[in-house]
Enzyme design. Structure first.
Site, PDB file in Angstrom:
ATOM      1  N   HIS A  47      -5.472 -29.772  25.670  1.00 29.96           N
ATOM      2  CA  HIS A  47      -6.861 -29.419  25.937  1.00 29.96           C
ATOM      3  C   HIS A  47      -7.842 -30.151  25.020  1.00 29.96           C
ATOM      4  O   HIS A  47      -8.994 -30.362  25.384  1.00 29.96           O
ATOM      5  CB  HIS A  47      -7.044 -27.904  25.904  1.00 29.96           C
ATOM      6  N   GLU A  90      -1.510 -24.171  40.680  1.00 27.62           N
ATOM      7  CA  GLU A  90      -0.993 -24.986  39.564  1.00 27.62           C
ATOM      8  C   GLU A  90       0.456 -24.649  39.247  1.00 27.62           C
ATOM      9  O   GLU A  90       0.986 -25.081  38.227  1.00 27.62           O
ATOM     10  CB  GLU A  90      -1.903 -24.886  38.336  1.00 27.62           C
ATOM     11  N   ASP A  93      -1.273 -28.644  35.174  1.00 24.49           N
ATOM     12  CA  ASP A  93      -0.144 -27.722  35.100  1.00 24.49           C
ATOM     13  C   ASP A  93       0.818 -27.931  36.260  1.00 24.49           C
ATOM     14  O   ASP A  93       2.025 -27.799  36.100  1.00 24.49           O
ATOM     15  CB  ASP A  93      -0.645 -26.269  35.071  1.00 24.49           C
ATOM     16  N   CYS A 130      -9.088 -29.792  40.705  1.00 28.61           N
ATOM     17  CA  CYS A 130      -9.873 -29.782  39.460  1.00 28.61           C
ATOM     18  C   CYS A 130      -9.068 -30.287  38.262  1.00 28.61           C
ATOM     19  O   CYS A 130      -9.589 -30.361  37.156  1.00 28.61           O
ATOM     20  CB  CYS A 130     -10.444 -28.396  39.174  1.00 28.61           C
TER      21      CYS A 130
HETATM   22  C1  PEP Z   1      -4.868 -27.775  35.401  1.00 22.66           C
HETATM   23  O1  PEP Z   1      -3.850 -27.208  35.006  1.00 22.66           O
HETATM   24  O2  PEP Z   1      -4.871 -28.810  36.099  1.00 22.66           O
HETATM   25  C2  PEP Z   1      -6.198 -27.237  35.036  1.00 22.66           C
HETATM   26  C3  PEP Z   1      -7.308 -27.714  35.567  1.00 22.66           C
HETATM   27  O3  PEP Z   1      -6.227 -26.251  34.113  1.00 22.66           O
HETATM   28  P1  PEP Z   1      -6.041 -26.527  32.527  1.00 22.66           P
HETATM   29  O4  PEP Z   1      -5.933 -28.008  32.328  1.00 22.66           O
HETATM   30  O5  PEP Z   1      -7.194 -25.916  31.851  1.00 22.66           O
HETATM   31  O6  PEP Z   1      -4.747 -25.814  32.253  1.00 22.66           O
HETATM   32 MG    MG Z   2      -4.031 -25.201  34.183  1.00 21.08          MG
END
Ligand code: PEP
Ligand code: MG
Length: 550
Positions: A188, A427, A451, A498
């Site tokens: 992240h 995901e 994910d 996303c």
């Molecule tokens: C993902 O898993 O693609 C997502 C958008 O969520 P994060 O990256 O915050 O886990």
């Molecule tokens: Mg995610």
């Protein structure tokens, strides 16, 4: 001139001086002093500097996250002025003839312990604040800077590691780029760097000796060039200027529609981590927000954000977007996003552990607070609520029951709320396989490819060693995306992406041909993707004929 190779997070160039940031435990030595008046003066000066820093942080937070969230820095200032705290430090300097650093650290420990033992939950939570302010004063006395305060000149930050909560607190206008030793391209912290459009490299051996040296981050090659010679520096300055010129050309696409050559409209939205990112969303002309990672509201605090604090943040986001869609994802804590006050147990396999919706359904008081804030905010704009890490229809039904209960309570008490859509993140492979059933329960899907890749390929996205085989282009991942889009459409849902893959320009045409309805990407990727959408022929018939190849 020295060269280091690492993994690039953003294909851009940064040029500037390095600031080495170390978050090692503060080491405070006890030293005997003779001039107590001079030592007291040192303390007073450091305290004033700390108050000035806190005032600056308050002003910055006020602009970025609103008054309620900024208030913590005012509280810190007030604590710093507390008379008992001062007396304790003064007595130690005068009575024991010790150095100011030591006196502040000991007083900080004592007061923090005293608060930690109090019965009242609010005062117990202040224990961490006392520790924080004592550390701030000690850092100033030791001439060190924390991650939040980067000094006056913009810098390239070098660190062994950076946590998402540290990254979020930094003054982005002072950050040219960062290099870290630890972390993976899909962590992240890396995602935040992309959102903030900051060139970053990971896997670079960083050390204190880099401090103050001139450096170049070459995000295209994944190199850090330390002490570049004049010729190299000049060449990079040219490249950087060229990048800026290309960016300027993209500006012409502002205000243009996100529509393919054969007329298919795509919703091109942006991902954000906080209200402070909305300026970039607007500057890049995104059509909405497709992913507001609400957990950063929790990460930047030392205690659970209240319903009112959350309401203010969500309301600001909706108002700032003025009627454009804002999809807020409910709390996705756990795995690499750890918050101390949640008191989560250490797990052997956190990515597959107690995280996201699992925590929310298990600790409904946290979830209800967030949902109440979201529902109240829904009266102020075009809201979508999205639930992460879903693996079953039962989870969605339980969530919808909680939402229904809150609506009933609001109706009874005349608390206003508006219309809003509800969707799930796809995901996990489980969610893909049951997407036909999930689609009957919700309004939309948003595919979290970060994910989804991790769970489909069984590759921990945090494991830097596995970065070379973390292949989001793997046919298994692309087939999962196609299946989700098809099942979503059959059950009447619109479907977006996303995850980071949504911003991969080499796949934009493929996604459009698959029939994707929305792409939500980092703000800086909006215009490059718009360019490709407008050059693409969607030709939906190709999809029906199974003519999309990957
Ligand atoms: C993902 O898993 O693609 C997502 C958008 O969520 P994060 O990256 O915050 O886990
Ligand atoms: Mg995610």
């Amino acid at each position: 001139m020295e060269k280091y190779t690492g993994k690039s997070i953003l294909k851009e160039i940064a040029i500037g001086k390095i600031l080495f940031y170390s978050k090692d435990e503060q080491v405070v030595q006890r030293k005997s002093i003779t001039d107590t008046a001079a030592e007291l003066a040192r303390f007073e000066k450091a305290k004033e500097a700390a108050v000035a820093q806190l005032n600056q942080l308050y002003e910055k937070a006020l602009k970025e996250v609103g008054e309620v969230n900024a208030a913590i820095f005012e509280v810190h200032s007030m604590m710093l002025e507390d008379e008992d705290f001062h007396d304790s430090i003064r007595n130690m300097i005068e009575g024991q003839k010790v150095n100011a650093e030591y006196a502040v650290a000991v007083a900080g420990d004592n007061f923090s312990r005293m608060f930690a033992e109090m019965d009242d939950e609010y005062f117990r939570a202040r224990s961490a604040d006392i520790k924080d302010i004592a550390e701030r004063v000690v850092s100033i006395l030791q001439g060190r800077q924390g991650a939040g305060e980067l000094g006056d000149e913009p810098v390239i930050l070098a660190a062994r590691d950076l946590a998402p909560s540290e990254t979020v607190q930094m003054d982005k206008s002072k950050l040219l780029g960062f290099v870290t030793e630890l972390g993976s391209a899909n962590s992240h912290t890396a995602i935040l760097a992309r959102t903030m459009n900051i060139p970053a490299l990971i896997g670079i051996h960083t050390s204190e000796t880099m401090n103050g040296k001139m450096a170049v981050i070459d995000g295209i090659k994944g190199e850090l060039i330390l002490d570049p010679d004049e010729e190299t520096l000049f060449a990079y300055q040219e490249k950087k200027d060229e990048q800026e010129r290309q960016k300027a050309l993209l500006q012409e696409l502002k205000g243009k529609e996100d529509v393919t050559r054969d007329g298919k409209k795509i919703r091109l939205f942006a991902n954000i981590g906080s209200v402070g990112d909305i300026a970039k969303v607007l500057a890049n002309d995104a059509g909405g927000i497709g992913l507001f990672r609400s957990e950063f509201l929790y990460l930047e605090k030392q205690d659970y954000p209240t319903e009112e604090e959350q309401f203010q943040a969500y309301k600001s986001a909706l108002e700032m977007m003025g009627g454009r869609k804002v999809i807020i994802r409910t709390l996705d804590i756990g795995a690499d996003k750890q918050v101390e006050y949640f008191g989560l147990d250490k797990e052997d396999n956190p990515a597959m552990g107690y995280r996201a919706i699992r925590i929310c359904l298990d600790r409904p008081e946290i979830f209800q607070t967030q949902l109440r804030a979201l529902l109240r905010a829904s009266a102020y704009g075009n809201l979508g609520i999205m639930y992460p890490m879903i693996i079953s229809v039962d989870e969605v039904k339980r969530i919808k029951d909680i939402v229904k209960e809150i609506k009933a309570e609001f109706d009874e008490k005349d608390i206003p709320y508006g219309n809003f859509e509800q969707g799930v993140m796809i995901e996990t492979p489980a969610a893909v396989m049951i997407s036909g059933e999930l689609g009957k329960e919700v309004d939309f899907f948003s595919i979290g490819t970060n994910d989804l890749t991790q769970y489909t390929l069984a590759i921990d996205r945090q494991n830097a060693k596995l970065d070379p085989i973390y292949d989001a282009h793997h046919p298994a991942v692309l087939k999962m995306i196609q299946m989700t889009i098809e099942n979503g459409h059959k059950s009447g849902c619109w479907v977006g992406i996303c995850g980071e893959l949504g911003a991969d320009t080499t796949l934009t045409e493929t996604f459009v041909k698959m029939g994707v309805d929305e792409l939500s990407v980092t703000p800086a990727s909006v215009l490059p993707i718009r360019k490709i959408i407008r050059e693409t022929v969607a030709d939906a018939a190709n999809v029906a004929n199974g003519d999309v190849h990957f």
